[in-house]
Write an enzyme that holds these catalytic residues in place. Structure first.
Site, PDB file in Angstrom:
ATOM      1  N   GLY A 145       0.770  -1.365  -0.148  1.00 51.68           N
ATOM      2  CA  GLY A 145       0.094  -0.143   0.037  1.00 51.68           C
ATOM      3  C   GLY A 145       0.748   1.125   0.199  1.00 51.68           C
ATOM      4  O   GLY A 145       0.503   2.232  -0.701  1.00 51.68           O
ATOM      5  N   ASN A 171      -1.287   2.534   4.581  1.00 51.77           N
ATOM      6  CA  ASN A 171      -1.308   2.118   3.252  1.00 51.77           C
ATOM      7  C   ASN A 171      -2.678   1.735   2.869  1.00 51.77           C
ATOM      8  O   ASN A 171      -3.250   0.718   2.736  1.00 51.77           O
ATOM      9  CB  ASN A 171      -0.873   0.504   3.637  1.00 51.77           C
ATOM     10  CG  ASN A 171       0.985   0.801   4.059  1.00 51.77           C
ATOM     11  OD1 ASN A 171       1.558   1.552   3.448  1.00 51.77           O
ATOM     12  ND2 ASN A 171       1.268  -0.379   4.993  1.00 51.77           N
ATOM     13  N   PRO A 173      -4.718   1.555   0.247  1.00 53.98           N
ATOM     14  CA  PRO A 173      -5.310   0.729  -0.650  1.00 53.98           C
ATOM     15  C   PRO A 173      -5.304  -0.890  -0.006  1.00 53.98           C
ATOM     16  O   PRO A 173      -6.259  -1.563  -0.537  1.00 53.98           O
ATOM     17  CB  PRO A 173      -4.386   0.615  -1.859  1.00 53.98           C
ATOM     18  CG  PRO A 173      -3.720   1.972  -2.002  1.00 53.98           C
ATOM     19  CD  PRO A 173      -3.613   2.491  -0.465  1.00 53.98           C
ATOM     20  N   ASP A 174      -4.256  -1.121   0.975  1.00 52.09           N
ATOM     21  CA  ASP A 174      -4.331  -2.277   1.532  1.00 52.09           C
ATOM     22  C   ASP A 174      -5.591  -2.616   2.229  1.00 52.09           C
ATOM     23  O   ASP A 174      -5.815  -3.985   2.305  1.00 52.09           O
ATOM     24  CB  ASP A 174      -2.896  -2.612   2.296  1.00 52.09           C
ATOM     25  CG  ASP A 174      -1.858  -2.768   1.639  1.00 52.09           C
ATOM     26  OD1 ASP A 174      -1.849  -3.014   0.196  1.00 52.09           O
ATOM     27  OD2 ASP A 174      -0.663  -2.808   2.058  1.00 52.09           O
ATOM     28  N   TYR A 175      -6.082  -1.725   2.844  1.00 53.77           N
ATOM     29  CA  TYR A 175      -6.889  -1.954   3.846  1.00 53.77           C
ATOM     30  C   TYR A 175      -8.470  -1.788   3.254  1.00 53.77           C
ATOM     31  O   TYR A 175      -9.484  -2.360   4.113  1.00 53.77           O
ATOM     32  CB  TYR A 175      -6.937  -0.880   4.952  1.00 53.77           C
ATOM     33  CG  TYR A 175      -5.792  -0.594   5.646  1.00 53.77           C
ATOM     34  CD1 TYR A 175      -4.717  -1.841   5.764  1.00 53.77           C
ATOM     35  CD2 TYR A 175      -4.946   0.451   6.044  1.00 53.77           C
ATOM     36  CE1 TYR A 175      -3.622  -1.808   6.184  1.00 53.77           C
ATOM     37  CE2 TYR A 175      -3.754   0.629   6.351  1.00 53.77           C
ATOM     38  CZ  TYR A 175      -3.143  -0.623   6.776  1.00 53.77           C
ATOM     39  OH  TYR A 175      -1.835  -0.479   7.197  1.00 53.77           O
TER      40      TYR A 175
END
Length: 408
Positions: A145, A171, A173-175
């Site tokens: 991310g 981060n 986008p990761d979540y």
């Protein structure tokens, strides 16, 4: 209907770190039987990361890992061995869904590419989530991310125009974006697979998934060649619109409050509260004039908020229908009375980490409720159970595989 919506769905989760495991957890929380496959040689790297309970050491204590892997089972198999690889293929035969966010090269190395797994299980839905997709000049780039927020353009928007990009501090986008796009794609593909008896490959580029959250600057450029600039907290349709420092908390920590005035009524009300003659000119009723003088307005508001407590300001502003809210830290979010009443955070007992908070499921359903019932698994916690109940191995065979370090 009291069953969870995805009960009976079988998932082999070969993902690690953030985006993949969170998608897998969403499936597990909805009732899917999710088996997380790792090996001692290649554990989920998040297991080794903080935060952990004070003084704790080992692969089962990471708060990050545990939060992203509730309601899953864990098996450890060394896929670099022929026997281990054959066991993994048996799990592919068992599964309805395979999920991985490994790089394209790693997928090829462990021979879990689509051509291979689709022959082993023609009904399989296989979701691949490499950072840059499975084709193109950057297909072998790897990252997570923090890199994606830079590559997709998100970091360029964060901060102030005259300063360097500061990023979004997480981060992101990761979540949120990547795992939920994967979740939706998997559900759609499973529905089709059940109707047609044929699986399919899902290719989710984490970069493209992240760009989907960049609609405003992308379309501003495409439609009008407008360069989207870093403007801090300022937006075009409101003034003031920012975060302002209040009196420090009793413990000396900083306190900030977010305030926005979108309508003329909201502006008039905040001028009455502040009682500063420099803001009473009729020209300030016009949004364009306020935008031209936004720096002066922000300074007057900052001087005013710095003399008051955040809670006092929040209550006063909200009573006049002016959008305002204290900037909360993590502890305050956890202890927030609204969150507590809604039971968002779930407390689960973990064998090694103890009782810990887990993020809630994200949404509620009345007829087929989502549920978080089991803490994240220990590394290899369910290896024996899975070997006997799914792989149909006898205890003596399992013992031999453990001795050969194929199982853990």
């Amino acid at each position: 209907m009291n069953n969870r919506p995805l009960e009976g769905l079988k998932v082999l989760d070969m993902s690690w770190f953030g985006a993949g495991p969170i998608a897998g957890r969403a499936l597990a929380n909805a009732g899917a039987n999710v088996i997380k496959l790792e090996s001692e040689k290649r554990i989920d790297g998040l297991r080794a990361m903080a935060p952990r309970p004070k003084g704790g050491r080992g692969y089962n204590l990471s708060g990050y890992f545990n939060n992203y892997n509730s309601d899953k089972k864990s098996i450890t198999i060394d896929l670099t061995t022929e026997k281990g690889y054959q066991l993994a293929l048996e799990l592919i035969k068992w599964a309805d869904v395979m999920l991985t966010n490994m790089t394209n090269r790693a997928v090829k190395q462990i021979k879990m590419d689509w051509d291979t797994v689709s022959k082993v299980n023609p009904k399989l839905v296989a979701a691949y989530m490499p950072m840059m997709g499975m084709s193109g000049p950057y297909k072998d780039f790897q990252g997570f991310g923090a890199m994606l927020t830079a590559i997709c353009g998100m970091n360029y928007l964060a901060g102030f125009e005259k300063n360097r990009p500061v990023g979004v501090g997480t981060n992101y986008p990761d979540y949120v974006i990547n795992p939920m796009h994967a979740y939706i794609a998997i559900l759609s593909s499973v529905r089709i697979a059940r109707r047609t008896n044929h699986g399919q490959k899902i290719e989710l580029s984490q970069n493209e998934s992240s760009i989907a959250a960049m609609a405003l600057p992308v379309f501003a450029y495409d439609n009008a060649k407008i360069e989207y600039k870093r403007n801090g907290n300022s937006i075009d349709f409101a003034a003031p619109h920012g975060v302002y420092k209040c009196k420090n908390n009793h413990d000396g920590s900083e306190r900030w409050i977010a305030i926005a005035c979108i309508s003329v009524e909201q502006w008039s009300n905040i001028v009455k509260i502040i009682d500063d003659k420099s803001l009473t000119a009729k020209e300030y009723l016009d949004l364009d004039y306020r935008k031209e003088n936004e720096q002066l307005i922000d300074q007057v508001i900052s001087d005013w908020t710095s003399r008051h407590s955040g809670k006092e300001l929040q209550d006063k502003l909200q009573s006049l229908m002016i959008p305002a809210g204290i900037v909360q830290n993590a502890q305050e979010v956890v202890e927030d009375e609204h969150m507590l009443e809604r039971d968002y955070f779930v407390k689960l007992d973990h064998v090694e980490a103890g009782q810990r908070l887990y993020d809630g499921t994200g949404w509620k359903m009345t007829k087929t409720p989502m549920e978080m019932s089991k803490a994240a698994p220990l590394l290899g916690e369910h290896t024996f159970e899975i070997c006997t109940s799914i792989l149909n191995l006898q205890p003596e065979n399992i013992a031999d595989l453990v001795a050969e370090q194929i199982l853990y």
